[in-house]
Each structure stands twice: as structure tokens, then as C-alpha cells.
Design a protein around this motif. Structure first.
Motif, mmCIF file in Angstrom:
data_model
loop_
_atom_site.group_PDB
_atom_site.id
_atom_site.type_symbol
_atom_site.label_atom_id
_atom_site.label_comp_id
_atom_site.label_asym_id
_atom_site.label_seq_id
_atom_site.Cartn_x
_atom_site.Cartn_y
_atom_site.Cartn_z
ATOM 1 N N LEU A 26 -32.069 3.460 38.007
ATOM 2 C CA LEU A 26 -31.755 4.862 38.332
ATOM 3 C C LEU A 26 -31.392 5.631 37.067
ATOM 4 O O LEU A 26 -30.441 6.406 37.031
ATOM 5 N N TRP A 29 -36.004 8.121 34.918
ATOM 6 C CA TRP A 29 -37.179 8.298 35.763
ATOM 7 C C TRP A 29 -36.959 7.919 37.231
ATOM 8 O O TRP A 29 -37.524 8.537 38.129
ATOM 9 N N GLY A 30 -36.139 6.890 37.467
ATOM 10 C CA GLY A 30 -35.934 6.405 38.838
ATOM 11 C C GLY A 30 -35.615 7.517 39.842
ATOM 12 O O GLY A 30 -36.171 7.528 40.954
ATOM 13 N N ALA A 51 -28.280 -2.028 37.547
ATOM 14 C CA ALA A 51 -27.314 -2.950 36.959
ATOM 15 C C ALA A 51 -26.057 -2.204 36.512
ATOM 16 O O ALA A 51 -24.990 -2.805 36.389
ATOM 17 N N ASP A 52 -26.180 -0.919 36.301
ATOM 18 C CA ASP A 52 -25.068 -0.093 35.837
ATOM 19 C C ASP A 52 -24.445 0.632 37.045
ATOM 20 O O ASP A 52 -25.044 1.545 37.624
ATOM 21 N N GLN A 175 -36.580 5.364 23.100
ATOM 22 C CA GLN A 175 -36.353 4.148 23.888
ATOM 23 C C GLN A 175 -35.727 3.091 22.977
ATOM 24 O O GLN A 175 -35.987 3.068 21.776
HETATM 25 N N1 LIG Z 1 -44.467 7.749 34.845
HETATM 26 C C1 LIG Z 1 -43.803 8.505 33.987
HETATM 27 O O1 LIG Z 1 -44.192 9.640 33.690
HETATM 28 C C2 LIG Z 1 -42.551 7.958 33.342
HETATM 29 C C3 LIG Z 1 -41.684 8.827 32.664
HETATM 30 C C4 LIG Z 1 -40.543 8.276 32.098
HETATM 31 C C5 LIG Z 1 -40.281 6.920 32.167
HETATM 32 N N2 LIG Z 1 -41.173 6.119 32.818
HETATM 33 C C6 LIG Z 1 -40.951 4.658 32.886
HETATM 34 O O2 LIG Z 1 -39.845 4.392 33.733
HETATM 35 C C7 LIG Z 1 -39.178 3.206 33.287
HETATM 36 C C8 LIG Z 1 -37.699 3.514 33.070
HETATM 37 O O3 LIG Z 1 -37.587 4.469 32.040
HETATM 38 P P1 LIG Z 1 -36.270 5.372 31.937
HETATM 39 O O4 LIG Z 1 -36.542 6.339 30.845
HETATM 40 O O5 LIG Z 1 -35.878 5.869 33.266
HETATM 41 O O6 LIG Z 1 -35.215 4.279 31.422
HETATM 42 P P2 LIG Z 1 -33.622 4.372 31.498
HETATM 43 O O7 LIG Z 1 -33.115 3.472 30.433
HETATM 44 O O8 LIG Z 1 -33.172 5.793 31.517
HETATM 45 O O9 LIG Z 1 -33.247 3.751 32.936
HETATM 46 C C9 LIG Z 1 -33.458 2.402 33.226
HETATM 47 C C10 LIG Z 1 -32.388 1.972 34.262
HETATM 48 O O10 LIG Z 1 -32.685 0.625 34.643
HETATM 49 C C11 LIG Z 1 -31.433 -0.060 34.801
HETATM 50 N N3 LIG Z 1 -31.663 -1.509 34.685
HETATM 51 C C12 LIG Z 1 -32.007 -2.215 33.585
HETATM 52 N N4 LIG Z 1 -32.147 -3.518 33.893
HETATM 53 C C13 LIG Z 1 -31.894 -3.634 35.215
HETATM 54 C C14 LIG Z 1 -31.896 -4.735 36.132
HETATM 55 N N5 LIG Z 1 -32.183 -5.974 35.712
HETATM 56 N N6 LIG Z 1 -31.584 -4.492 37.417
HETATM 57 C C15 LIG Z 1 -31.271 -3.249 37.837
HETATM 58 N N7 LIG Z 1 -31.260 -2.166 37.014
HETATM 59 C C16 LIG Z 1 -31.574 -2.366 35.734
HETATM 60 C C17 LIG Z 1 -30.547 0.518 33.696
HETATM 61 O O11 LIG Z 1 -29.171 0.326 33.973
HETATM 62 C C18 LIG Z 1 -30.966 1.996 33.703
HETATM 63 O O12 LIG Z 1 -30.143 2.760 34.580
HETATM 64 C C19 LIG Z 1 -39.915 2.753 32.021
HETATM 65 O O13 LIG Z 1 -40.856 1.790 32.365
HETATM 66 C C20 LIG Z 1 -40.624 4.023 31.552
HETATM 67 O O14 LIG Z 1 -41.807 3.739 30.816
HETATM 68 C C21 LIG Z 1 -42.277 6.610 33.417
#
Ligand SMILES: NC(=O)c1ccc[n+]([C@@H]2O[C@H](COP(=O)([O-])OP(=O)(O)OC[C@H]3O[C@@H](n4cnc5c(N)ncnc54)[C@H](O)[C@@H]3O)[C@@H](O)[C@H]2O)c1
Length: 360
Positions: A26, A29-30, A51-52, A175
Motif C-alpha cells: 500500500l 501505487w497500491g 508489512a508496514d 526506487q
Molecule cells: N503500473 C504503473 O504505472 C506503476 C506505477 C508505479 C509503481 N508501479 C509498481 O508498483 C510496485 C510498487 O511500487 P511503489 O512505488 O508503490 O513502491 P512503494 O515502496 O511505495 O510501496 C511498496 C509497499 O510494499 C510494502 N511491502 C514490501 N514488502 C512487503 C511484503 N513482503 N509484504 C507486504 N507488504 C510489503 C511496503 O511496506 C510498501 O508499503 C512496483 O512493482 C512498481 O514498479 C507500477
């Protein structure tokens, strides 16, 4: 109930039952996945997992009826969950994706599918063996503009494609686990594979780690195709303003695609014609500068279309082989570009084959 029984029940009852889904990750992007899922009447958002705990707490206020957990196992142990959508960092995709598939859940993984082509292939093989849906979040493949340009190319409206040049730059978000090649590159790589229908024959990348040591924040990637087409992709987290712009130069027409603009596609009836010289050194060039057309595009959110396709795949038990091949080849391109980057821009040879034209 086994996964197969659940699937048979789902197929037998058509669209009657709501699908129970979980979103994991979350961060940035989530929440977009959550919003799109929460708007659907045929889905019940059952779990949110991160996880957070502070991330969970922040989002919980908006979705009070949804179960929250920091432990993915709680989600996977819940027999009611049909599908899990992962929006976690790239290095977690394979491990978490594998756990979801092994638990019998249809799985959506944000782009790129995994951090190496070997791991991507492992997930794809597992989804095929288990009969479960696996989709990677290549959202741009559902963009009406990207699809319209794909149609123009396939219909031969642009003529022979000479070159393609793309800029995907903004300020951040840096990242922690991957370079800009793995973060922004998958967008352009997926679009290129979709438009051109094949892998390049070579790839080269140069760039630098301007801010965080060891993590390139700017990269210039050049891909050459068997047809002679050359594509250059500029990727950067270090630009004063956001730009997503692609220029395609064809022998008949040229296209400028600017994502987010009110006129996302402009088709220029422009070009240069070359006439063979009658005597040495007297070749003739004639320049064409004709109409500029900006086609009307449907106003649809690509992410909502992609999620819908994922859910439709679950309900209809239909898997797209070409989509998974493209997904794996995006990882191959990111891997090759990163290898070139690490090797000072060395040329990496690729097979130049593929059949990605009809992805969705
Ligand atoms: N399709 C798109 O346009 C688009 C845009 C941005 C990001 N993304 C993708 O989305 C993904 C996430 O990117 P983001 O920028 O949101 O990253 P982010 O770091 O902001 O968020 C990732 C979240 O995952 C959680 N996490 C990590 N390991 C975990 C686990 N084992 N269990 C549960 N939660 C866990 C973290 O605590 C964090 O809140 C990446 O793969 C990125 O490439 C896609």
C-alpha cells in the motif's frame, strides 16, 4: 473447497458471485489498485496487506469493512480469497508471486513481473501448471492511445518505420531496489513489444547514478530491430517536469504521442521523399508537410481496463499466452539493458523474434 472446485463453481455460476480479492503493498501505487477495485460491483475487497503497519492504518480509515494484516500468510490461508494483487517492490515479486500461486490464488503482479528473466519464467510456468491467472501490471497496454497507435502501425498507415524516440522523465520517485531501467523501462519496453510485435536484435544502454551510488537515475537505451528500425528510450528520475513523449517517424506519416495531454496522439502527414539521382550527386528530396490529425480517443482509465481484464480472465478461465510472453520479454529487455549499463554501454545481442502483436 479446492481451487479447481472453486473455479468450476465460478464458471458454472457465471457472473453471479463476487470475486474476493486482496491487495498487498500500500505504498505509492497500491492505493490506485484499491481505488479501482473498490469501484467495482462484482468484487469484494477482502484484505489489505502491508508489512508496514503505519501504511495499513493510513488507508484503513477509507475502507473500514476490509480486513487488515501485515502478514501475507493470513491472506493466503483464507480460502475465500480468489485473487491477490501485488504492488510491492520489484525484488519481492517472485517470492510473493510464487507464494500466492502455490496457495491457489489468481495473481496480479505489478510491473516488472520479476527481477530476472529466470524468475519471471518460473512464475509463468507455475501459473500454467496450476491453471491460475497470472497478469503483470503493464498498464500502458490498456491505454487507448497506445492501442490506437498499435492499430496505425499494424494497418501500415505510417509506412515503413524508420525510428522511434521516447522520453519518460520526471523528478523522482527514486526506487531503493532497482535502477530507472527496471522502474520506468518496463513501460516503454512493453509498449514497444506491443507495437512492433518482436524483440530487438541488439540493445545498448548508458546512464549514470547521479544521486544514489549504484542506482542509475538516468539511462539512454537504444534498441535495434531486424527491420532496421532503431528506437531510443530516455529514462530519468531527474528532470524538472514530467514528460512522457514518443515520436514515431514512418515513411508515410509521423506520430507524436504525449501521454496525459488533451491531444494524446497527433498524426502528421509529413515526411521526406528521396528520388534517385539522374546524374551523380544530383539526388532530389521533396518535403511533405500536410495535415495534422488528432484522433478522438475513448476516455477510459487504463488501470481500470487492466483490472477488468484480469477479473474477466478469472471468470472465463482464459489465459493469454502472448501477454505472458510479452511480460517475460519485458524482463529480458530490462535485464539486457541493465547488463549493458553495467558494462559501459556494451552491445547486448538478442534474438529479435517474438509475436507480441496481439496482446489484449
Ligand atoms: N503500473 C504503473 O504505472 C506503476 C506505477 C508505479 C509503481 N508501479 C509498481 O508498483 C510496485 C510498487 O511500487 P511503489 O512505488 O508503490 O513502491 P512503494 O515502496 O511505495 O510501496 C511498496 C509497499 O510494499 C510494502 N511491502 C514490501 N514488502 C512487503 C511484503 N513482503 N509484504 C507486504 N507488504 C510489503 C511496503 O511496506 C510498501 O508499503 C512496483 O512493482 C512498481 O514498479 C507500477
Amino acid at each position: 473447497m479446492t481451487q479447481r472446485q472453486k473455479r468450476d463453481e465460478l464458471l458454472g455460476r457465471g457472473w453471479q458471485r463476487n470475486l474476493e480479492v486482496a491487495v498487498v503493498g500500500l505504498g505509492y501505487w497500491g492505493p490506485n489498485l484499491i481505488r479501482v477495485l473498490a469501484e467495482r460491483l462484482d468484487v469484494r475487497l477482502r484484505w489489505l496487506c502491508d508489512a508496514d503497519a503505519s501504511r495499513l492504518a493510513r488507508i484503513a480509515r477509507r475502507y473500514p469493512a476490509v480486513r487488515l494484516t501485515t502478514d501475507l500468510d493470513q491472506v493466503l490461508d483464507d480460502p475465500e480469497v480468489d485473487a491477490v494483487l501485488l504492488a510491492t517492490p520489484v525484488f519481492t515479486h517472485h517470492e510473493l508471486g510464487r507464494r500466492c500461486l502455490e496457495a491457489g490464488k489468481h495473481t496480479y503482479v505489478e510491473k516488472p513481473l520479476a527481477s530476472s528473466s529466470e524468475l519471471a519464467t518460473d512464475l509463468i510456468d507455475l501459473s500454467r501448471e496450476s491453471g491460475l491467472q497470472l497478469m503483470c501490471g503493464h498498464t500502458f497496454l490498456y491505454s487507448p492511445a497506445v492501442r490506437a497507435i498499435g492499430d496505425l502501425i499494424r494497418e501500415g498507415r505510417l509506412g515503413e518505420l524508420y525510428f522511434l524516440s521516447s522520453s519518460r522523465v520526471n523528478l523522482g520517485l527514486h526506487q531503493r531496489d532497482v535502477s530507472v531501467v527496471w522502474d520506468l523501462g518496463p513501460h516503454d519496453f512493453s509498449i514497444l513489444l506491443h507495437w512492433l510485435g518482436c524483440m530487438p536484435t541488439t540493445i545498448r544502454a548508458t546512464g549514470r547514478d547521479s544521486i544514489v551510488p549504484g542506482i542509475a537515475d538516468v539511462a539512454f537505451v537504444t534498441l535495434e530491430f531486424a527491420s532496421g528500425l532503431i528506437a531510443n528510450v530516455e529514462l530519468s528520475w531527474l528532470a524538472p517536469s514530467k514528460l512522457r513523449r514518443t515520436v514515431i517517424a514512418g515513411s508515410r506519416q509521423m506520430v507524436v504521442y504525449e501521454d496525459g495531454s488533451t491531444e494524446a496522439i497527433k498524426i502528421f502527414d509529413s515526411g521526406v521523399d528521396y528520388r534517385d539521382p539522374e546524374t551523380f550527386g544530383e539526388y532530389q528530396l521533396s518535403y511533405r508537410s500536410g495535415d495534422i490529425v488528432s484522433p478522438h480517443l475513448p476516455v477510459e482509465e487504463p488501470l481500470a481496463l487492466q483490472v477488468e481484464d484480469f477479473l474477466r480472465g478469472i471468470r472465463s478461465d482464459r489465459r493469454s499466452t502472448s501477454q505472458l510472453d510479452l511480460t517475460r520479454d519485458v524482463v529480458r529487455l530490462a535485464e539486457a539493458a541493465e547488463a549493458s549499463l553495467q558494462d559501459g554501454g556494451a552491445q547486448i545481442l538478442l534474438d529479435g523474434v517474438g509475436a507480441h502483436g496481439r496482446v489484449v
